[in-house]
Design an enzyme around this catalytic site. Structure first.
Site, PDB file in Angstrom:
ATOM      1  N   SER A   1       0.799  -1.237   0.000  1.00 40.32           N
ATOM      2  CA  SER A   1       0.000   0.000   0.000  1.00 40.32           C
ATOM      3  C   SER A   1       0.825   1.278   0.000  1.00 40.32           C
ATOM      4  O   SER A   1       0.279   2.357  -0.234  1.00 40.32           O
ATOM      5  CB  SER A   1      -0.939   0.011   1.216  1.00 40.32           C
ATOM      6  OG  SER A   1      -1.958  -0.943   1.057  1.00 40.32           O
TER       7      SER A   1
ATOM      8  N   LYS B   1       0.380   3.463  -3.010  1.00 42.67           N
ATOM      9  CA  LYS B   1      -0.862   4.189  -3.313  1.00 42.67           C
ATOM     10  C   LYS B   1      -0.678   5.686  -3.519  1.00 42.67           C
ATOM     11  O   LYS B   1      -1.171   6.236  -4.516  1.00 42.67           O
ATOM     12  CB  LYS B   1      -1.890   3.908  -2.221  1.00 42.67           C
ATOM     13  CG  LYS B   1      -2.384   2.467  -2.195  1.00 42.67           C
ATOM     14  CD  LYS B   1      -3.300   2.224  -1.006  1.00 42.67           C
ATOM     15  CE  LYS B   1      -3.804   0.791  -0.960  1.00 42.67           C
ATOM     16  NZ  LYS B   1      -4.642   0.530   0.224  1.00 42.67           N
TER      17      LYS B   1
ATOM     18  N   TYR C   1      -3.214  -3.261 -10.611  1.00 41.01           N
ATOM     19  CA  TYR C   1      -3.172  -2.886  -9.193  1.00 41.01           C
ATOM     20  C   TYR C   1      -2.413  -3.932  -8.376  1.00 41.01           C
ATOM     21  O   TYR C   1      -1.573  -3.584  -7.526  1.00 41.01           O
ATOM     22  CB  TYR C   1      -4.594  -2.719  -8.653  1.00 41.01           C
ATOM     23  CG  TYR C   1      -4.649  -2.492  -7.170  1.00 41.01           C
ATOM     24  CD1 TYR C   1      -4.211  -1.302  -6.610  1.00 41.01           C
ATOM     25  CD2 TYR C   1      -5.109  -3.492  -6.303  1.00 41.01           C
ATOM     26  CE1 TYR C   1      -4.236  -1.091  -5.241  1.00 41.01           C
ATOM     27  CE2 TYR C   1      -5.146  -3.301  -4.940  1.00 41.01           C
ATOM     28  CZ  TYR C   1      -4.705  -2.096  -4.409  1.00 41.01           C
ATOM     29  OH  TYR C   1      -4.730  -1.899  -3.051  1.00 41.01           O
TER      30      TYR C   1
ATOM     31  N   TYR D   1      -4.901   5.207   7.410  1.00 44.49           N
ATOM     32  CA  TYR D   1      -6.290   4.751   7.494  1.00 44.49           C
ATOM     33  C   TYR D   1      -6.962   5.189   8.803  1.00 44.49           C
ATOM     34  O   TYR D   1      -6.943   6.376   9.144  1.00 44.49           O
ATOM     35  CB  TYR D   1      -6.368   3.228   7.313  1.00 44.49           C
ATOM     36  CG  TYR D   1      -5.558   2.728   6.151  1.00 44.49           C
ATOM     37  CD1 TYR D   1      -5.870   3.109   4.849  1.00 44.49           C
ATOM     38  CD2 TYR D   1      -4.457   1.884   6.343  1.00 44.49           C
ATOM     39  CE1 TYR D   1      -5.116   2.665   3.768  1.00 44.49           C
ATOM     40  CE2 TYR D   1      -3.705   1.432   5.270  1.00 44.49           C
ATOM     41  CZ  TYR D   1      -4.038   1.820   3.983  1.00 44.49           C
ATOM     42  OH  TYR D   1      -3.296   1.378   2.933  1.00 44.49           O
TER      43      TYR D   1
ATOM     44  N   VAL E   1       1.384  -3.495   4.168  1.00 44.01           N
ATOM     45  CA  VAL E   1       1.330  -4.776   4.896  1.00 44.01           C
ATOM     46  C   VAL E   1       2.547  -5.643   4.617  1.00 44.01           C
ATOM     47  O   VAL E   1       2.735  -6.682   5.256  1.00 44.01           O
ATOM     48  CB  VAL E   1       0.026  -5.548   4.570  1.00 44.01           C
ATOM     49  CG1 VAL E   1      -1.178  -4.792   5.093  1.00 44.01           C
ATOM     50  CG2 VAL E   1      -0.087  -5.821   3.078  1.00 44.01           C
TER      51      VAL E   1
END
Length: 620
Positions: free
Chosen positions: A71, A74, A196, A248, A266
């Protein structure tokens, strides 16, 4: 609290080693297991890397061990999308509001179906879909090239992790189809989902992430390669999203505790940015219940507290934007002037002000600069503004800076810019509807000479030379102190030699067998100097005009020339050669004695002025 290092001489490196030693013993958390390949990570892996905006690296532990970016990709993917599409297009596909939900939450606007932000999976999938739609055939290559430029080396995709994510990514696949239902994704989502999954499976190291973080800290400029994968405008948007959404449902606590834009993955990576200063990256696979690296969060917390890195813990800027400022009487150019010109300049030099600016001229610095200028510009009509130590003039404050220069010009102040090439300033200013040239100079000395010329032009008619009875008297300058008979004897021996503009009169290494006295024109002495960057630069030592001599040191000492002399304009010199001087010593020793005394006085004057200038510079 961060302990001070004991024997290490490198304080920063010692801090990181201390952190690594202590937090290596932290065994909370576990590697992600919802993607089978990630579960294979070694829980003991642990690396910390810190990079500065001027290219220094401090690292300890497993900083070169590869893992997948996950992530952390992103915000960078969103930056790429902003490069490819307009702000309006991206705003129609994904929002920028914090969701307060977990990374894999299906958090969509109830009416439009638009994901809340690009950091949650739904927003990231929508973002990557736009990149794929831009060029389906080259999307993967485009993305890899972009991430490689960010990291400063060629990156690749971990195919095993990609396949593992692809085989188990049912929730992400469901999100993709839901986005297709709302026409956020306008084509079959499967291929953009594959892109992705590949994006998340890009292999990086902790060092790579630190370089990428430093690139964000430098407003999109990679400080190690010099390339610019991102614009400052896009970088600002990315950092804002990382600050508010990057962790988040932990984002608020992160900002409260750490206060840096950040993104976790992660795969065990954490990337944090102190804008304008440095990038931080950690790698440690064990995650907490929110999916963040346990050791990574702990290290960032302690660095923020121990080193004061929080954006909300910044000290007021108290340093002056003006590095140095002094009057024109305290410094002159290296162009030597005739005695009448020197007298006129000395009387009016305080009409010149030399100001050396420094730092990043953002709004706060511009405001300080303008305030300080107003306080020192009384009775000044020539401003020499040296910006060699200005590291940046942001676009947002450029207009304010130019407006002030225009206002000064309207008040009758002539602004001469020195060493401003790196700021890309315009060549003209609009003054009362007319475009006026804003003189810019590569060297400060050139600007000082121009300022002196302006002063002399303003006082034309004053103190002009009286008429002379002969050309010899007019052009032998300081030799006017010689007895007329000795002066005529020297004149009979000297040859008149003409030079075209650009001609080399003397070259470094030539024998010093000639003495030159300027008859007309202008001649400049230059030497080559090695700069701090290792480059060789040409620097002016002095410029001489009518009635002045040069070449006397090598002529008197019999040593080779140590500098070059070139003609700035078409001109000519009276030249006394060594063999004529030696002959003169035999049959006219009194003339030689007078010549040597005149040369000594002239050298003394030059050395005294040079010494005075050097002494002044120590205190300005």
């Amino acid at each position: 609290m961060i302990d001070s290092p004991g024997s290490t001489s490198d304080i920063v490196q010692g801090l990181l080693e201390d952190l690594h030693r202590r937090y290596s013993r932290l065994e909370d958390g576990a590697p992600a297991d919802y993607i089978p390949e990630l579960a294979k990570a070694d829980p003991s892996d642990f690396g910390i890397s810190m990079t500065t905006v001027d290219g220094r690296v401090y690292e300890v532990g497993d900083t070169r061990k590869p893992f997948t970016i996950q992530s952390i990709s992103k915000p960078f993917a969103y930056g790429l999308a902003l490069k490819l599409f307009s702000d309006e297009h991206m705003a129609s596909k994904v929002g920028v509001e914090p969701s307060g939900d977990a990374f894999n939450a299906i958090s969509l606007d109830q009416k439009s179906g638009r994901p809340r932000n690009p950091m949650i999976n739904a927003g990231a999938i929508a973002t990557t879909a736009q990149i794929w739609n831009h060029d389906p055939d080259q999307a993967e290559a485009l993305m890899l090239d972009y991430f490689s430029e960010l990291a400063g080396r060629r990156l690749s995709i971990d195919q095993a992790v990609f396949q593992s994510e692809r085989a188990t990514g049912h929730r992400n696949r469901a999100i993709g189809h839901l986005l297709r239902n709302f026409e956020i994704i306008e084509d079959d989502p499967e291929e953009s989902l594959d892109l992705y999954f590949k994006q998340c499976a890009i292999t990086v190291t902790c060092h790579d992430l630190a370089v990428m973080a430093a690139t964000l800290a430098c407003q999109g400029l990679n400080p190690f390669t010099g390339s610019r994968p991102l614009t400052p405008e896009i970088t600002v948007r990315m950092l804002a999203l990382m600050a508010t959404c990057g962790t988040y449902d932990f984002a608020g606590q992160w900002l409260y505790d750490v206060g840096m834009p950040a993104k976790s993955g992660v795969g065990g990576g954490v990337l944090a940015v102190v804008p304008g200063r440095l990038g931080i990256a950690t790698y440690s696979p064990p995650l907490d219940v929110l999916g963040n690296s346990v050791r990574g969060i702990a290290v960032c917390n302690e660095l923020a507290d121990g080193l004061g890195l929080s954006l909300f813990n910044q000290y007021p800027q108290t340093s002056s934007t003006i590095r140095r400022s002094y009057k024109g009487s305290q410094r002159q150019s290296r162009r030597w002037r005739a005695s009448n010109q020197a007298r006129l300049l000395q009387e009016g030099r305080d009409a010149i002000r030399i100001v050396h600016a420094q730092g990043v001229l953002d709004f706060a610095a511009i405001e300080r600069l303008l305030s300080e200028l107003r306080g020192i510009m009384s009775d000044v009509w020539i401003l020499v503004l040296d910006v060699a130590h200005v590291t940046e003039l942001p676009e947002e404050s450029r207009g304010l800076f130019l407006n002030e220069l225009t206002a000064l010009r309207r008040r009758g102040v002539v602004v001469l810019m020195a060493r401003a090439r790196h700021l890309n300033l315009p060549r003209t200013l609009s003054v009362v509807g007319v475009e006026e040239e804003m003189p810019q100079f590569e060297q400060l000395d050139q600007a000082l000479e121009w300022a002196e010329d302006l002063l002399l032009d303003s006082s034309k008619g004053e103190g002009q030379n009286p008429p002379f009875s002969s050309e010899i008297d007019r052009t032998l300058g300081f030799l006017g102190m010689l007895h007329p008979a000795h002066r005529q004897t020297l004149a009979d021996l000297m040859q008149c030699r003409s030079f075209a503009k650009g001609d080399h009169v003397i070259r470094k290494g030539d024998s010093g067998h000639e003495l030159f006295l300027v008859r007309e024109g202008r001649f400049t002495i230059t030497v080559e100097l090695c700069g701090s960057d290792g480059q060789i630069y040409e620097s002016r030592l002095a410029t001489f005009e009518q009635g002045m001599c040069f070449g006397e040191i090598a002529f008197l000492s019999g040593t080779p020339r140590t500098a070059d002399v070139t003609a700035d304009l078409d001109g000519s010199c009276w030249v006394l050669e060594r063999h004529d001087f030696d002959n003169l010593r035999q049959w006219e020793p009194d003339a030689v004695t007078e010549l040597l005394l005149a040369l000594t006085r002239d050298l003394g004057t030059k050395l005294a002025l040079t010494s005075y200038q050097l002494t002044l510079m120590e205190h300005l």
